[in-house]
Design a protein around this motif. Sequence first.
Motif, PDB file in Angstrom:
ATOM      1  N   HIS A   1     100.215  -6.535 -40.884  1.00 25.71           N
ATOM      2  CA  HIS A   1     100.480  -7.654 -41.778  1.00 25.71           C
ATOM      3  C   HIS A   1      99.592  -7.579 -43.017  1.00 25.71           C
ATOM      4  CE1 HIS A   1     101.922 -10.043 -38.032  1.00 25.71           C
ATOM      5  NE2 HIS A   1     102.761  -9.094 -38.401  1.00 25.71           N
ATOM      6  N   LEU A   2      98.350  -7.116 -42.841  1.00 29.20           N
ATOM      7  CA  LEU A   2      97.450  -6.946 -43.978  1.00 29.20           C
ATOM      8  C   LEU A   2      98.016  -5.902 -44.938  1.00 29.20           C
ATOM      9  CD1 LEU A   2      94.711  -7.842 -45.148  1.00 29.20           C
ATOM     10  CD2 LEU A   2      93.665  -5.954 -43.884  1.00 29.20           C
ATOM     11  N   LEU A   3      98.524  -4.799 -44.397  1.00 26.32           N
ATOM     12  CA  LEU A   3      99.123  -3.760 -45.227  1.00 26.32           C
ATOM     13  C   LEU A   3     100.347  -4.294 -45.964  1.00 26.32           C
ATOM     14  CD1 LEU A   3      99.450  -0.827 -46.173  1.00 26.32           C
ATOM     15  CD2 LEU A   3     100.692  -0.367 -44.043  1.00 26.32           C
ATOM     16  N   GLU A   4     101.172  -5.083 -45.283  1.00 26.88           N
ATOM     17  CA  GLU A   4     102.370  -5.635 -45.909  1.00 26.88           C
ATOM     18  C   GLU A   4     102.021  -6.549 -47.073  1.00 26.88           C
ATOM     19  OE1 GLU A   4     103.968  -7.378 -42.429  1.00 26.88           O
ATOM     20  OE2 GLU A   4     105.012  -5.567 -41.778  1.00 26.88           O
ATOM     21  N   MET A   5     100.970  -7.355 -46.910  1.00 29.54           N
ATOM     22  CA  MET A   5     100.564  -8.250 -47.992  1.00 29.54           C
ATOM     23  C   MET A   5     100.061  -7.474 -49.208  1.00 29.54           C
ATOM     24  SD  MET A   5      98.897 -11.651 -46.242  1.00 29.54           S
ATOM     25  CE  MET A   5      97.697 -10.788 -45.252  1.00 29.54           C
ATOM     26  N   LEU A   6      99.457  -6.321 -48.971  1.00 28.84           N
ATOM     27  CA  LEU A   6      98.973  -5.496 -50.075  1.00 28.84           C
ATOM     28  C   LEU A   6     100.125  -4.941 -50.917  1.00 28.84           C
ATOM     29  CD1 LEU A   6      96.155  -3.514 -48.233  1.00 28.84           C
ATOM     30  CD2 LEU A   6      95.821  -5.134 -50.096  1.00 28.84           C
ATOM     31  N   LEU A   7     101.327  -4.873 -50.337  1.00 30.16           N
ATOM     32  CA  LEU A   7     102.491  -4.343 -51.046  1.00 30.16           C
ATOM     33  C   LEU A   7     103.186  -5.398 -51.908  1.00 30.16           C
ATOM     34  CD1 LEU A   7     104.078  -2.233 -48.155  1.00 30.16           C
ATOM     35  CD2 LEU A   7     102.703  -1.386 -50.051  1.00 30.16           C
ATOM     36  N   ILE A   8     102.848  -6.679 -51.702  1.00 33.08           N
ATOM     37  CA  ILE A   8     103.528  -7.767 -52.407  1.00 33.08           C
ATOM     38  C   ILE A   8     102.885  -8.025 -53.759  1.00 33.08           C
ATOM     39  CG2 ILE A   8     104.086 -10.232 -52.351  1.00 33.08           C
ATOM     40  CD1 ILE A   8     104.217 -10.019 -49.301  1.00 33.08           C
ATOM     41  N   ASP A   9     103.680  -7.987 -54.821  1.00 37.00           N
ATOM     42  CA  ASP A   9     103.170  -8.318 -56.155  1.00 37.00           C
ATOM     43  C   ASP A   9     103.180  -9.823 -56.379  1.00 37.00           C
ATOM     44  OD1 ASP A   9     102.531  -7.537 -59.083  1.00 37.00           O
ATOM     45  OD2 ASP A   9     104.229  -8.913 -59.250  1.00 37.00           O
ATOM     46  N   HIS A  10     104.282 -10.485 -56.064  1.00 40.99           N
ATOM     47  CA  HIS A  10     104.375 -11.932 -56.224  1.00 40.99           C
ATOM     48  C   HIS A  10     105.498 -12.459 -55.328  1.00 40.99           C
ATOM     49  CE1 HIS A  10     107.387 -10.412 -59.110  1.00 40.99           C
ATOM     50  NE2 HIS A  10     108.039 -11.532 -58.867  1.00 40.99           N
ATOM     51  N   GLY A  11     105.581 -13.759 -55.234  1.00 39.27           N
ATOM     52  CA  GLY A  11     106.627 -14.361 -54.415  1.00 39.27           C
ATOM     53  C   GLY A  11     106.572 -15.874 -54.502  1.00 39.27           C
ATOM     54  N   HIS A  12     107.548 -16.501 -53.868  1.00 40.45           N
ATOM     55  CA  HIS A  12     107.571 -17.960 -53.864  1.00 40.45           C
ATOM     56  C   HIS A  12     108.448 -18.478 -52.734  1.00 40.45           C
ATOM     57  CE1 HIS A  12     111.608 -17.910 -55.654  1.00 40.45           C
ATOM     58  NE2 HIS A  12     111.155 -16.981 -56.472  1.00 40.45           N
TER      59      HIS A  12
ATOM     60  N   GLU B   1     107.644  -9.904 -63.113  1.00 40.38           N
ATOM     61  CA  GLU B   1     108.435 -11.131 -62.991  1.00 40.38           C
ATOM     62  C   GLU B   1     109.779 -10.794 -62.352  1.00 40.38           C
ATOM     63  OE1 GLU B   1     108.696 -13.226 -66.657  1.00 40.38           O
ATOM     64  OE2 GLU B   1     106.553 -13.090 -67.074  1.00 40.38           O
ATOM     65  N   LEU B   2     109.721 -10.010 -61.279  1.00 37.66           N
ATOM     66  CA  LEU B   2     110.937  -9.511 -60.643  1.00 37.66           C
ATOM     67  C   LEU B   2     111.719 -10.612 -59.934  1.00 37.66           C
ATOM     68  CD1 LEU B   2     112.579  -6.940 -60.060  1.00 37.66           C
ATOM     69  CD2 LEU B   2     111.188  -6.622 -58.001  1.00 37.66           C
TER      70      LEU B   2
ATOM     71  N   ARG C   1     106.270 -24.888 -63.136  1.00 37.98           N
ATOM     72  CA  ARG C   1     104.991 -25.320 -63.662  1.00 37.98           C
ATOM     73  C   ARG C   1     103.982 -24.177 -63.534  1.00 37.98           C
ATOM     74  NH1 ARG C   1     102.554 -30.343 -61.394  1.00 37.98           N
ATOM     75  NH2 ARG C   1     103.472 -29.769 -59.412  1.00 37.98           N
ATOM     76  N   MET C   2     103.895 -23.376 -64.574  1.00 38.66           N
ATOM     77  CA  MET C   2     103.029 -22.205 -64.563  1.00 38.66           C
ATOM     78  C   MET C   2     102.420 -22.046 -65.933  1.00 38.66           C
ATOM     79  SD  MET C   2     104.132 -18.249 -63.830  1.00 38.66           S
ATOM     80  CE  MET C   2     105.057 -18.719 -62.387  1.00 38.66           C
ATOM     81  N   GLU C   3     101.100 -21.989 -66.020  1.00 32.70           N
ATOM     82  CA  GLU C   3     100.456 -21.808 -67.308  1.00 32.70           C
ATOM     83  C   GLU C   3     100.696 -20.384 -67.792  1.00 32.70           C
ATOM     84  OE1 GLU C   3      96.437 -22.996 -67.381  1.00 32.70           O
ATOM     85  OE2 GLU C   3      96.832 -25.013 -66.641  1.00 32.70           O
ATOM     86  N   PRO C   4     100.716 -20.139 -69.122  1.00 35.74           N
ATOM     87  CA  PRO C   4     101.049 -18.815 -69.655  1.00 35.74           C
ATOM     88  C   PRO C   4     100.255 -17.680 -69.030  1.00 35.74           C
ATOM     89  CG  PRO C   4     100.934 -20.413 -71.416  1.00 35.74           C
ATOM     90  CD  PRO C   4     100.490 -21.131 -70.178  1.00 35.74           C
ATOM     91  N   ALA C   5      98.945 -17.829 -68.880  1.00 40.16           N
ATOM     92  CA  ALA C   5      98.127 -16.746 -68.337  1.00 40.16           C
ATOM     93  C   ALA C   5      98.449 -16.475 -66.885  1.00 40.16           C
ATOM     94  CB  ALA C   5      96.641 -17.087 -68.484  1.00 40.16           C
ATOM     95  N   ALA C   6      98.970 -17.483 -66.178  1.00 39.64           N
ATOM     96  CA  ALA C   6      99.223 -17.346 -64.756  1.00 39.64           C
ATOM     97  C   ALA C   6     100.409 -16.446 -64.470  1.00 39.64           C
ATOM     98  CB  ALA C   6      99.466 -18.724 -64.135  1.00 39.64           C
ATOM     99  N   ALA C   7     101.239 -16.187 -65.455  1.00 41.54           N
ATOM    100  CA  ALA C   7     102.383 -15.306 -65.233  1.00 41.54           C
ATOM    101  C   ALA C   7     101.937 -13.861 -65.052  1.00 41.54           C
ATOM    102  CB  ALA C   7     103.341 -15.390 -66.426  1.00 41.54           C
ATOM    103  N   VAL C   8     100.694 -13.554 -65.423  1.00 39.33           N
ATOM    104  CA  VAL C   8     100.193 -12.189 -65.318  1.00 39.33           C
ATOM    105  C   VAL C   8      99.348 -11.998 -64.070  1.00 39.33           C
ATOM    106  CG1 VAL C   8      98.798 -10.432 -66.469  1.00 39.33           C
ATOM    107  CG2 VAL C   8     100.196 -12.008 -67.823  1.00 39.33           C
ATOM    108  N   THR C   9      98.550 -12.979 -63.715  1.00 41.27           N
ATOM    109  CA  THR C   9      97.657 -12.827 -62.575  1.00 41.27           C
ATOM    110  C   THR C   9      97.502 -14.132 -61.838  1.00 41.27           C
ATOM    111  OG1 THR C   9      95.389 -12.334 -61.908  1.00 41.27           O
ATOM    112  CG2 THR C   9      95.681 -13.218 -64.113  1.00 41.27           C
ATOM    113  N   ALA C  10      97.269 -14.023 -60.540  1.00 39.89           N
ATOM    114  CA  ALA C  10      97.057 -15.210 -59.725  1.00 39.89           C
ATOM    115  C   ALA C  10      95.603 -15.623 -59.704  1.00 39.89           C
ATOM    116  CB  ALA C  10      97.531 -14.960 -58.291  1.00 39.89           C
ATOM    117  N   SER C  11      94.726 -14.842 -60.346  1.00 37.51           N
ATOM    118  CA  SER C  11      93.315 -15.180 -60.378  1.00 37.51           C
ATOM    119  C   SER C  11      93.095 -16.377 -61.295  1.00 37.51           C
ATOM    120  CB  SER C  11      92.485 -13.995 -60.882  1.00 37.51           C
ATOM    121  OG  SER C  11      92.644 -12.884 -60.040  1.00 37.51           O
ATOM    122  N   PRO C  12      92.052 -17.178 -61.032  1.00 37.10           N
ATOM    123  CA  PRO C  12      91.766 -18.330 -61.888  1.00 37.10           C
ATOM    124  C   PRO C  12      91.376 -17.881 -63.296  1.00 37.10           C
ATOM    125  CG  PRO C  12      90.537 -18.417 -59.822  1.00 37.10           C
ATOM    126  CD  PRO C  12      91.119 -17.054 -59.926  1.00 37.10           C
ATOM    127  N   PRO C  13      91.426 -18.788 -64.284  1.00 38.15           N
ATOM    128  CA  PRO C  13      91.025 -18.442 -65.647  1.00 38.15           C
ATOM    129  C   PRO C  13      89.572 -17.992 -65.701  1.00 38.15           C
ATOM    130  CG  PRO C  13      92.166 -20.549 -65.578  1.00 38.15           C
ATOM    131  CD  PRO C  13      91.886 -20.160 -64.170  1.00 38.15           C
TER     132      PRO C  13
END
Length: 220
Positions: free
Chosen positions: A55-66, A183-184, A197-209
Amino acid sequence: MAVVRVSAVLSLVVLLPAAAFPCGAPRPQRPDNTTALKLLGTWLYVAGAAQFPQHLLEMLLIDHGHLHVEPHAGEQELLITQRVAVGDQCLANNSTYFEIAVGNSTLVKHAKTHQTVGMLMNLSSEDVLLIQYQLQRERTYLGLYLYARNLSVSTAHWEEFEHHATCLGLSEEEIVYAPWKTELCQTKETEKGNSPRMEPAAAVTASPPLGTHQPGSAGN
């Protein structure tokens, strides 16, 4: 082959509800008459943590999701449509749902077997979701999924997630943060012409500002 294995993440795996809540960790969410309304809509995948190596390996393969949550069979069941981006594919799954029973926990169940696959935990904000799971193999494996209404997750919520992971015995190396480099996978709001509801910078990374808490990541 790796893409096929990620289907386990989509269905939140076949899991058992967690029995213990150490360290004063968040308790299972107790539904009230507003629970369904709070859960409806789109939740962006922020991070996951898992002890089970696959499961850890599978999560490493995920770029984004919802997740997209909508009414299913009355107010007590809410359909979960889940999408994750892996490589150049957006994988979708709608095999799970929230079961809301007054006086009981809010559970994630498999649509066909009605088996419990996860448990929604109470957090300090209505803008974040924390789903805890427990997988039984040769030993018990614990894990968490963190979702939020937008990707500008506060320092307090990062710390709350990491604290809960630590209480479950999950190490920093077992926490993976979604990079959100592409943004697949489109949310239903985007498909309808509305922006989630997504701030512009958040579209690139999930890390905080910059200037806020920077979580470590097993995926970086």
